[in-house]
Scaffold this motif. Structure first.
Motif, PDB file in Angstrom:
ATOM      1  N   VAL A 347       0.830  -1.209   0.000  1.00 27.30           N
ATOM      2  CA  VAL A 347       0.000   0.000   0.000  1.00 27.30           C
ATOM      3  C   VAL A 347       0.862   1.255   0.000  1.00 27.30           C
ATOM      4  CG1 VAL A 347      -1.701   1.337   1.308  1.00 27.30           C
ATOM      5  CG2 VAL A 347      -1.946  -1.155   1.112  1.00 27.30           C
ATOM      6  N   THR A 348       1.831   1.336   0.921  1.00 23.74           N
ATOM      7  CA  THR A 348       2.654   2.548   1.013  1.00 23.74           C
ATOM      8  C   THR A 348       3.524   2.730  -0.236  1.00 23.74           C
ATOM      9  OG1 THR A 348       4.347   1.311   2.256  1.00 23.74           O
ATOM     10  CG2 THR A 348       2.714   2.556   3.516  1.00 23.74           C
ATOM     11  N   THR A 349       4.024   1.634  -0.790  1.00 29.61           N
ATOM     12  CA  THR A 349       4.872   1.731  -1.985  1.00 29.61           C
ATOM     13  C   THR A 349       4.085   2.262  -3.173  1.00 29.61           C
ATOM     14  OG1 THR A 349       6.323  -0.054  -1.250  1.00 29.61           O
ATOM     15  CG2 THR A 349       6.304   0.422  -3.595  1.00 29.61           C
ATOM     16  N   LEU A 350       2.876   1.773  -3.362  1.00 28.75           N
ATOM     17  CA  LEU A 350       2.064   2.241  -4.486  1.00 28.75           C
ATOM     18  C   LEU A 350       1.647   3.697  -4.309  1.00 28.75           C
ATOM     19  CD1 LEU A 350      -0.140  -0.908  -5.221  1.00 28.75           C
ATOM     20  CD2 LEU A 350       1.932  -0.138  -6.400  1.00 28.75           C
ATOM     21  N   ILE A 351       1.352   4.098  -3.084  1.00 27.96           N
ATOM     22  CA  ILE A 351       1.037   5.509  -2.825  1.00 27.96           C
ATOM     23  C   ILE A 351       2.235   6.384  -3.182  1.00 27.96           C
ATOM     24  CG2 ILE A 351       0.608   7.212  -1.005  1.00 27.96           C
ATOM     25  CD1 ILE A 351      -1.109   5.085   0.401  1.00 27.96           C
ATOM     26  N   MET A 352       3.419   5.960  -2.737  1.00 32.75           N
ATOM     27  CA  MET A 352       4.636   6.720  -3.033  1.00 32.75           C
ATOM     28  C   MET A 352       4.880   6.809  -4.541  1.00 32.75           C
ATOM     29  SD  MET A 352       6.878   5.013   0.046  1.00 32.75           S
ATOM     30  CE  MET A 352       8.490   5.568  -0.507  1.00 32.75           C
ATOM     31  N   ALA A 353       4.632   5.710  -5.239  1.00 26.96           N
ATOM     32  CA  ALA A 353       4.868   5.677  -6.683  1.00 26.96           C
ATOM     33  C   ALA A 353       3.931   6.628  -7.420  1.00 26.96           C
ATOM     34  CB  ALA A 353       4.680   4.254  -7.207  1.00 26.96           C
ATOM     35  N   TRP A 354       2.642   6.548  -7.126  1.00 34.14           N
ATOM     36  CA  TRP A 354       1.664   7.372  -7.844  1.00 34.14           C
ATOM     37  C   TRP A 354       1.884   8.855  -7.553  1.00 34.14           C
ATOM     38  CZ3 TRP A 354       0.800   2.573  -9.042  1.00 34.14           C
ATOM     39  CH2 TRP A 354      -0.059   2.271 -10.099  1.00 34.14           C
ATOM     40  N   VAL A 355       2.169   9.174  -6.296  1.00 40.70           N
ATOM     41  CA  VAL A 355       2.404  10.576  -5.943  1.00 40.70           C
ATOM     42  C   VAL A 355       3.656  11.100  -6.632  1.00 40.70           C
ATOM     43  CG1 VAL A 355       2.996  12.156  -4.056  1.00 40.70           C
ATOM     44  CG2 VAL A 355       1.176  10.468  -3.750  1.00 40.70           C
ATOM     45  N   SER A 356       4.738  10.317  -6.608  1.00 41.55           N
ATOM     46  CA  SER A 356       5.999  10.799  -7.192  1.00 41.55           C
ATOM     47  C   SER A 356       5.889  10.993  -8.694  1.00 41.55           C
ATOM     48  CB  SER A 356       7.145   9.836  -6.856  1.00 41.55           C
ATOM     49  OG  SER A 356       6.991   8.605  -7.527  1.00 41.55           O
ATOM     50  N   ASP A 357       5.196  10.083  -9.389  1.00 40.57           N
ATOM     51  CA  ASP A 357       4.980  10.266 -10.823  1.00 40.57           C
ATOM     52  C   ASP A 357       4.038  11.440 -11.090  1.00 40.57           C
ATOM     53  OD1 ASP A 357       6.684   8.324 -11.655  1.00 40.57           O
ATOM     54  OD2 ASP A 357       5.159   6.938 -12.400  1.00 40.57           O
ATOM     55  N   GLY A 358       3.029  11.578 -10.241  1.00 39.47           N
ATOM     56  CA  GLY A 358       2.035  12.625 -10.444  1.00 39.47           C
ATOM     57  C   GLY A 358       2.613  14.018 -10.304  1.00 39.47           C
ATOM     58  N   ILE A 359       3.507  14.216  -9.324  1.00 41.58           N
ATOM     59  CA  ILE A 359       4.085  15.545  -9.103  1.00 41.58           C
ATOM     60  C   ILE A 359       5.428  15.705  -9.821  1.00 41.58           C
ATOM     61  CG2 ILE A 359       2.929  15.771  -6.884  1.00 41.58           C
ATOM     62  CD1 ILE A 359       5.562  15.200  -5.507  1.00 41.58           C
ATOM     63  N   LEU A 392       3.216  -4.550  18.014  1.00 36.38           N
ATOM     64  CA  LEU A 392       2.859  -5.054  16.683  1.00 36.38           C
ATOM     65  C   LEU A 392       2.742  -3.904  15.684  1.00 36.38           C
ATOM     66  CD1 LEU A 392       0.158  -7.783  17.488  1.00 36.38           C
ATOM     67  CD2 LEU A 392       2.532  -8.135  16.809  1.00 36.38           C
ATOM     68  N   ALA A 393       2.119  -2.797  16.121  1.00 38.33           N
ATOM     69  CA  ALA A 393       1.976  -1.637  15.243  1.00 38.33           C
ATOM     70  C   ALA A 393       3.350  -1.081  14.858  1.00 38.33           C
ATOM     71  CB  ALA A 393       1.145  -0.557  15.930  1.00 38.33           C
ATOM     72  N   ALA A 394       4.269  -1.038  15.826  1.00 41.16           N
ATOM     73  CA  ALA A 394       5.612  -0.520  15.557  1.00 41.16           C
ATOM     74  C   ALA A 394       6.333  -1.387  14.534  1.00 41.16           C
ATOM     75  CB  ALA A 394       6.417  -0.455  16.856  1.00 41.16           C
ATOM     76  N   TRP A 395       6.253  -2.697  14.701  1.00 39.78           N
ATOM     77  CA  TRP A 395       6.902  -3.596  13.747  1.00 39.78           C
ATOM     78  C   TRP A 395       6.335  -3.401  12.342  1.00 39.78           C
ATOM     79  CZ3 TRP A 395      11.280  -6.044  14.148  1.00 39.78           C
ATOM     80  CH2 TRP A 395      11.768  -6.429  15.402  1.00 39.78           C
ATOM     81  N   ILE A 396       5.017  -3.287  12.234  1.00 41.14           N
ATOM     82  CA  ILE A 396       4.399  -3.132  10.917  1.00 41.14           C
ATOM     83  C   ILE A 396       4.805  -1.802  10.282  1.00 41.14           C
ATOM     84  CG2 ILE A 396       2.181  -2.826   9.733  1.00 41.14           C
ATOM     85  CD1 ILE A 396       1.041  -4.958  11.636  1.00 41.14           C
ATOM     86  N   LEU A 397       4.942  -0.741  11.087  1.00 39.50           N
ATOM     87  CA  LEU A 397       5.369   0.549  10.543  1.00 39.50           C
ATOM     88  C   LEU A 397       6.777   0.479   9.952  1.00 39.50           C
ATOM     89  CD1 LEU A 397       4.036   3.049  13.254  1.00 39.50           C
ATOM     90  CD2 LEU A 397       3.254   2.857  10.893  1.00 39.50           C
ATOM     91  N   THR A 398       7.638  -0.389  10.493  1.00 41.55           N
ATOM     92  CA  THR A 398       9.004  -0.492   9.958  1.00 41.55           C
ATOM     93  C   THR A 398       9.022  -1.009   8.530  1.00 41.55           C
ATOM     94  OG1 THR A 398       9.391  -2.757  10.801  1.00 41.55           O
ATOM     95  CG2 THR A 398       9.938  -0.910  12.271  1.00 41.55           C
ATOM     96  N   PHE A 399       7.922  -1.618   8.080  1.00 42.01           N
ATOM     97  CA  PHE A 399       7.827  -2.106   6.702  1.00 42.01           C
ATOM     98  C   PHE A 399       7.512  -0.981   5.707  1.00 42.01           C
ATOM     99  CE2 PHE A 399       7.231  -5.857   9.182  1.00 42.01           C
ATOM    100  CZ  PHE A 399       7.458  -6.969   8.390  1.00 42.01           C
ATOM    101  N   GLY A 400       7.047   0.170   6.181  1.00 42.09           N
ATOM    102  CA  GLY A 400       6.402   1.153   5.314  1.00 42.09           C
ATOM    103  C   GLY A 400       7.295   1.950   4.399  1.00 42.09           C
TER     104      GLY A 400
END
Length: 491
Positions: A347-359, A392-400
């Motif tokens: 999810v975070t990777t695709l958001i980053m990709a679309w935003v970076s291409d868009g701007i 658990l939330a902290a570990w998952i955030l490290t993936f982002g």
């Protein structure tokens, strides 16, 4: 910043398709010559970059997507399935069966990283001599066979040797695939596809967890093999049809492609598209090119944030070990729960990709990812073990933040668009430096004896995210102030 800001593009190309003359889109202005885009078209362009192209170019890009993107995603899926299966095998019986002790798990990761480090630059240089359509699938076939051999390992020394060789051969994939994408896609298209390609790695990590859990439940002990051994066998088998596909799917570059699925008029479109964004055809690697690389800023400034990013996100490889140490979960759950982190990565990777291409800029998306990752590592520094949900939330955030690596290398593709050879060399150096740092740093930051409370490791991960942010800011400054050596507009 997209490369169209760095180069004066050639006028919109005019090529013939099926005997008819067509005008390709002017990348600098986002228009087809003689047309003006409405607000709706501009929005559609951000959603997906073929919506506002001419029908002919849209068909071309879709066809290239079908072949190139299918292959690189499947091939990288298989590569990362192999990288992930080691930790899943470790927590599913391999540790006990091979009597692994102390720091041997970290040494296993390090042997792979050493091989990967040594293989990066030679592989990139070989692609200036041997067609990627031959080189990349052949290496994939060999390392896939070695992955299956891991199922027969009787001791840790055998695994060390195999992981070194597999790492050496797998080093071709990531920079090789991104170099391939840079040969065919424009700046408006490259960020999305680079990140979609890297998302296949996250899907592989998710799949590996489910696969290991399924093998543990249904195959453990079958034909005298443990579930972790079956995992290595399945990984190798999956890779065989993918590497065969590679021999047909990889089109090298528009100017020298021998791909059977490309018609002559489609090659002309590919050449014209690259010409209008200033991307040059492959040429002979010379000492002048190498001198230009090492006397210019990109190779140095990109190496540090890329290495820092790899070192920072290394932390999530220990999520399974944390889960196992809590004693709260079954073997299947220890393998499956981290898939939530990999889904978050997608999810975070695709958001980053679309935003970076868009701007048209890479830095803001990278900073966004850093903010997510560093939030997780800061929480782990305090280690609120009495609050399991927060842990658990902290570990998952490290993936982002993982998708930033694709954007960093996409940025290199764009800044060095004027030289295929410089891109190949810089890719190789940046990756080599990054994984060379990984080879030894993890031994000191994540000692197995401290698992899962790596006090120094969590603090170091936080520091590496901060270093990455500083150097990304430095790249933004240098890109505005200085052209790389060899750039046609350099004064």
């Amino acid at each position: 910043m997209s490369e169209s800001q760095d180069h004066k593009p050639s006028p919109a190309a005019n090529v013939k398709v099926d005997g008819e003359s067509i005008d390709l889109e002017d990348e600098a202005h986002g228009t087809v010559v003689g047309t003006k885009h409405s607000t709706k078209q501009k929005i559609l362009r951000v959603i997906w970059d073929t919506f506002d192209k001419s029908p002919e170019e849209r068909r071309f890009v879709t066809k290239v997507d079908l072949w190139i993107m299918t292959y690189v995603c499947l091939a990288y899926f298989v590569k990362y399935l192999d990288q992930t299966n080691v930790v899943n095998a470790y927590v599913t019986g391999m540790k006990e069966d091979l009597n692994m002790k102390g720091n041997e798990y970290n040494m296993l990761l390090t042997m792979f990283t050493i091989g990967y480090t040594l293989g990066n630059l030679p592989s990139q240089l070989m692609m200036t001599k041997i067609r990627p359509s031959i080189w990349l699938p052949t290496l994939e076939l060999i390392w896939g066979s070695l992955v299956m051999c891991m199922a027969a390992a009787k001791n840790i020394e055998t695994l060390y040797a195999l992981r070194f060789l597999i790492g050496f051969l797998e080093a071709s994939a990531y920079p090789g695939f991104l170099s391939l994408l840079g040969n065919w896609y424009t700046p408006q298209e490259l960020g999305k596809r680079s990140c979609i390609f890297i998302c296949s790695a996250y899907v592989a990590q998710m799949f590996s967890g489910y696969l290991q859990a399924g093998l543990y439940a249904g195959m453990d002990g079958k034909h005298g093999l443990k579930a972790w051994q079956w995992l290595f066998i399945f990984d190798g088998i999956i890779g065989i049809p993918v590497c065969i596909l590679g021999y047909f799917a990889i089109p090298d570059s528009p100017t020298n492609s021998k791909a059977l699925w490309l018609k002559p008029e489609e090659k002309a479109i590919g050449i014209s598209r690259m010409e209008r964004v200033g991307r040059k055809a492959p040429a002979k690697l010379t000492w002048k090119t190498i001198k230009d690389v090492f006397t210019s800023w990109p190779v140095y400034l990109f190496s540090v944030p890329f290495a820092s990013q790899l070192l920072a996100i290394r932390i999530y490889n220990y999520f399974n070990i944390y889960l196992k140490d809590t004693g709260r979960y079954t073997v299947e759950q220890v393998n499956v729960i981290p898939t939530a982190g990999y889904a978050f990565q997608v999810v975070t990777t695709l958001i980053m990709a679309w935003v970076s291409d868009g701007i048209g800029k890479r830095a803001p998306s990278i900073f966004f990812g850093i903010a997510i990752g560093i939030t997780g590592t800061i929480i782990l520094c305090f280690y609120p073990e009495n609050n399991h949900s927060l842990m658990l939330a902290a570990w998952i955030l490290t993936f982002g933040q993982s998708g930033a690596s694709a954007l960093i290398l996409t940025w290199i593709n764009e800044i060095l668009t004027f030289s295929t050879e410089q891109r190949l060399v810089v890719f190789g150096v940046v990756e080599t430096f990054g994984f060379a740092m990984n080879a030894w740093v993890i031994l000191y930051t994540y000692p197995s004896g401290e698992a899962p409370r790596f006090k120094i490791g969590y603090q170091m991960a936080t520091m590496f995210f901060a270093v990455e942010a500083i150097f990304i800011a430095a790249i933004v400054f240098c890109e505005k102030k200085w052209k790389p050596k060899g750039h046609p507009d350099r004064v």
